[in-house]
Design an enzyme around this catalytic site. Sequence first.
Site, PDB file in Angstrom:
ATOM      1  N   THR A  15       0.815  -1.214   0.000  1.00  0.00           N
ATOM      2  CA  THR A  15       0.000   0.000   0.000  1.00  0.00           C
ATOM      3  C   THR A  15       0.848   1.264   0.000  1.00  0.00           C
ATOM      4  O   THR A  15       2.039   1.236   0.303  1.00  0.00           O
ATOM      5  CB  THR A  15      -0.924   0.024   1.235  1.00  0.00           C
ATOM      6  OG1 THR A  15      -0.135   0.081   2.417  1.00  0.00           O
ATOM      7  CG2 THR A  15      -1.834  -1.190   1.281  1.00  0.00           C
ATOM      8  N   ASP A  16       0.182   2.363  -0.320  1.00  0.00           N
ATOM      9  CA  ASP A  16       0.843   3.666  -0.246  1.00  0.00           C
ATOM     10  C   ASP A  16       0.568   4.292   1.125  1.00  0.00           C
ATOM     11  O   ASP A  16      -0.008   3.635   2.004  1.00  0.00           O
ATOM     12  CB  ASP A  16       0.375   4.574  -1.388  1.00  0.00           C
ATOM     13  CG  ASP A  16      -1.127   4.821  -1.383  1.00  0.00           C
ATOM     14  OD1 ASP A  16      -1.787   4.614  -0.344  1.00  0.00           O
ATOM     15  OD2 ASP A  16      -1.647   5.219  -2.441  1.00  0.00           O
ATOM     16  N   GLN A  17       0.920   5.527   1.295  1.00  0.00           N
ATOM     17  CA  GLN A  17       0.780   6.187   2.589  1.00  0.00           C
ATOM     18  C   GLN A  17      -0.684   6.290   3.032  1.00  0.00           C
ATOM     19  O   GLN A  17      -0.976   6.368   4.218  1.00  0.00           O
ATOM     20  CB  GLN A  17       1.410   7.575   2.534  1.00  0.00           C
ATOM     21  CG  GLN A  17       1.548   8.234   3.895  1.00  0.00           C
ATOM     22  CD  GLN A  17       2.323   9.533   3.824  1.00  0.00           C
ATOM     23  OE1 GLN A  17       2.606  10.035   2.755  1.00  0.00           O
ATOM     24  NE2 GLN A  17       2.668  10.066   4.970  1.00  0.00           N
TER      25      GLN A  17
END
Length: 140
Positions: A15-17
């Site tokens: 995942t990203d932030q």
Amino acid sequence: MYISTIKIPVRYAETDQMGVVYHANYLVWMEIGRTALIEELGFKYADLEKDGILAPVLDIQVSYKKPCKYGETVQVKTWIEDYNGLKTVYGYEIWKESGDLAVTATSSHVCVKKDSFRPVSIRKTHPDWHAAYEKAKRRQ
């Protein structure tokens, strides 16, 4: 048509932030689904490679519908959309735990000789694999 279904937990590293799955990770999940389908049909891609045959990607089409997020478990559904003895098109759907469709996709592959990258007919080299794909593919 035979459909393989495999569950995959969404890992933090995918995942990203914002906790949303990075778009390229869906391709990895599609590979996991494709491998599961091949194994459920009674074969191993590694055995094809041992025989000097590879199945590189020719094309991938992906439509992102809803984001998958960290902490969810997704279902990857994979099937043979089309097959002609040389080229295989796999179909995919990735479903969220909520029942929402997250991704639809297809990937096209052609079998080639490892040493020359020249196309090879699975119909001729691996008739058992060919028969299983013919039986499992989507009927038009």
